[in-house]
Write an enzyme that holds these catalytic residues in place. Sequence first.
Site, PDB file in Angstrom:
ATOM      1  N   GLU A  31       0.821  -1.215   0.000  1.00 34.82           N
ATOM      2  CA  GLU A  31       0.000   0.000   0.000  1.00 34.82           C
ATOM      3  C   GLU A  31       0.851   1.260   0.000  1.00 34.82           C
ATOM      4  O   GLU A  31       0.673   2.139  -0.850  1.00 34.82           O
ATOM      5  CB  GLU A  31      -0.921  -0.010   1.225  1.00 34.82           C
ATOM      6  N   ASP A  34       1.281   4.119  -3.083  1.00 32.53           N
ATOM      7  CA  ASP A  34       0.885   5.524  -2.947  1.00 32.53           C
ATOM      8  C   ASP A  34       2.014   6.466  -3.354  1.00 32.53           C
ATOM      9  O   ASP A  34       1.807   7.418  -4.117  1.00 32.53           O
ATOM     10  CB  ASP A  34       0.474   5.818  -1.502  1.00 32.53           C
ATOM     11  N   SER A  51      -6.928   1.953  -4.344  1.00 31.25           N
ATOM     12  CA  SER A  51      -5.787   2.487  -3.598  1.00 31.25           C
ATOM     13  C   SER A  51      -4.874   3.297  -4.498  1.00 31.25           C
ATOM     14  O   SER A  51      -4.195   4.221  -4.044  1.00 31.25           O
ATOM     15  CB  SER A  51      -4.981   1.340  -2.982  1.00 31.25           C
TER      16      SER A  51
END
Length: 650
Positions: free
Chosen positions: A301, A305, A567
Site C-alpha cells: 500500500e 501511494d 488504492s
Amino acid sequence: MTRIISLTALVAALAASSAARPSPHTHVVHEKRGAISARWGDAMRVRPDADMHVKIGLSQSNLHRGHDMLMDVSDPSSENYGKFWTEDEVHDMFAPSDESVSAVKHWLASSGIHEIRITHSDNKGWLAFIASGNELENLLHTDFYEYVDSETGDKAIATEQYHVPKHIQEHIDYINPGIRLPYLRKRGAEARSKRSSISKIYKPPQTRPAPKFGPMSANTTGCDKLITPDCVAALYNIPPVSVTPSPNNSLGIFEEGDYYAQSDLDSFFTRFPSYKIPNGTAPTPAFIDGAKAPQQYAGGESNLDFMLAYPIIYPQNITLFQTDDSYYAAGYSEGFFNTFLDAIDGSYCTSCYAGECGNDPKDPVYPDTNSTSGYKGKLMCGTYKPTNVISVSYGGAEDAVPQYYYERQCNEFMKLGLRGVSIFFSSGDSGVASRNGCLGNSTIFNPGWPASCPYITSVGATKLPENRTVTDPEVAANDPAGHPYSSAYATGGGFSNIFGIPDYQADAVANYFEKHNPPYPYYNGSKLGENGGLYNRSGRGYPDVSANGDNIAVYVNGESSFSGGTSASSPIFASIVNRIIDERIAAGKSGPLGFLNPILYKNADAFNDITEGTNSGCGTDGFSTAPGWDPVTGLGTPNYPKLKEVLLNA
C-alpha cells in the site's frame, strides 16, 4: 425441585433489575444498553465510597448547520466561496453553547456536585469531576457494576441505563461511565497475529511479478499491460512541473499498518530517470502515536501511494501521516481513523456526537500498556496541521462500524473542509459489495465507509483494456478472480444507507436514474431491503470521480511488480489537485481549494467520461457506467488542462 442458579447469572439479573429502578417523573432514560457479550461476567456492585472519574460530553452546537456552512465556502456560486475558516473559528462554531454548560453545571450543583469540583475541558466539550459511587448512582438514578472479561481479566464499570432531567437531556450527549463496555480484545499473541477486519480494507487486490525492466525513458507504448508514470501523465494530459513548488503545499498521505521501504522507492526512481527524482527522496514524517517508517520490508500500500504520487508532484513535498504504534497498527483494535483525526484536530479528541465522546471503546488507548514496545506517550491531539490535500486509500463498509462512529468522522471531514482541506478516499475494491460481504441474505449491496460520506471526494478506479492506447477511452476497473489477481476486484460504488443525496449531486443522480435506471429493485430510506430492494435509491451516490487503478508498475521488497485497486486511484487524483494548488499559488491566488465536490459536479466537462464497464458484486453485475455521472466511475477521470482551468479561475 430446587433450581440452581449460578452466582454470575444471579448478579447479572439483579444488576438488570436495579439498573431499571424507577426514577422521578422529572427524569428520562438518556441511554439504555442492549445485550452484552457473555464474556462480561462476575458483575459486582460498585462500592458506595469508590472514586468514580466522571465525564459528561456536552452536545455540540450547530452541527445541523454544518452542511450549509460548508457549501457556503465550497460552492463557486457563493459570495463566500474560498473564504475558509480558521481552526479556532471552527472550534467555536461547534463547541457546546454557554447555555448547555450553564444548565448542566446548575443540575450538578443542585445534586451536590458543586462547581469547584468540576473541570471544563479547554475545547469546551467536556465537564469532568470525581464522585463517589453513591453520588453517581443517585445523580443518574441507576446502579453501577464492575464487570470482568472472563478471557482477559479486563475490568470495566457500566450500567444498563441511566436517567437525566428532561430539561437537561438536549444539552448532554454522553456520560462516562455509562452504558458502554470496552471493545473485547484478544490475548496478546492471538491479537497480534490476527489483523482487524477493518484495517486496510482498501489494499491492492494483490501484487504479481512483472518483467524486470531497466531504466525507461518517456514511453507510452504498452500501457494496456503496464501503467507507468508516463502512462498516467499521458492518460490525463499531465505536463511536467513548470512552477516552483510552494513550501506550504505538501501532499498529505495517510498510512496505517503498512510501511514504505526506501530501497524500493530508490529502485523505482532509478527505473524512471526522466522524472529526475533523486534517490533518498522520502516523505516528511508526521508520525502519530508511536508510528515509525520506513521499514526494511515494505507493504504494497505505502509503496504504491508514493510511487504514483512522486512522479506527478515532484519536486513538491509529501507529508506522511503514519498512524499508531506497531501493536495497534497490526490490527489489534477495530478503531480506525480516530487517532488520525485526533492528531490533526485537537477538538476531535474530546468532541461528542451521537453517544461517542473522545475515544470510543474500539480505539487505541495511549499510553499503550499492552505491549512492551508500545507508545508510552499521551494520545496526540492537534499535533499536526492538516495539509491542503490528503489522500486516504483505506476504509471498509458502512456496517463495519457503528453508525455514530461513522457520522462523527464524517462531521469531522465537514469541519476540515471548512478549514480548506481537500480529502480524497478510495471507493473500495469490491464493487457494490465490500470486504465485509453483502447485506441481508447476502444480496443487498453494501456501501463503503468513509467513501459514502458526503463531505469527502470518493475516487473510483478505471483501467486501460488490452490492445488500447492512452488515447483510447478507459473502462471501469473490473477483474474476475485469476485475471490477473487471485481475488476478484471491481471498483467500489453505489448509494449510502446512512447519508441522503447531497444537493451538489442531486441533479447528476436524478439524471442517472431517469436515463440509465438500474435493473434492480430498491428501497428508500433506512429500512434495509424493503420490498426486496438491493440498494437505497435515496442515498448519497459514490464515487465522485475516478482514476486508473489496474496494472500499476511498482517495486515491493526489491522486486518489480504489478499492483492495482482504488488504492491507486486516490493518490493519482489527489496529486493532480495538489499540483493545481501550486499553480494557483504561483498565479497569486490563495492556495487551498477545500471541499471540491460542488465545483466538480458543476464542471463535468473537465473529466473524461467513462461509459463502459460495471462494478459487479453480491451476485449481480452491479451498476453500469453511463454518459455523465454514474455510481461506478463518478464524473470520470481528470483532464489536467481542463481541471486546472476550472480550479485556477475559481
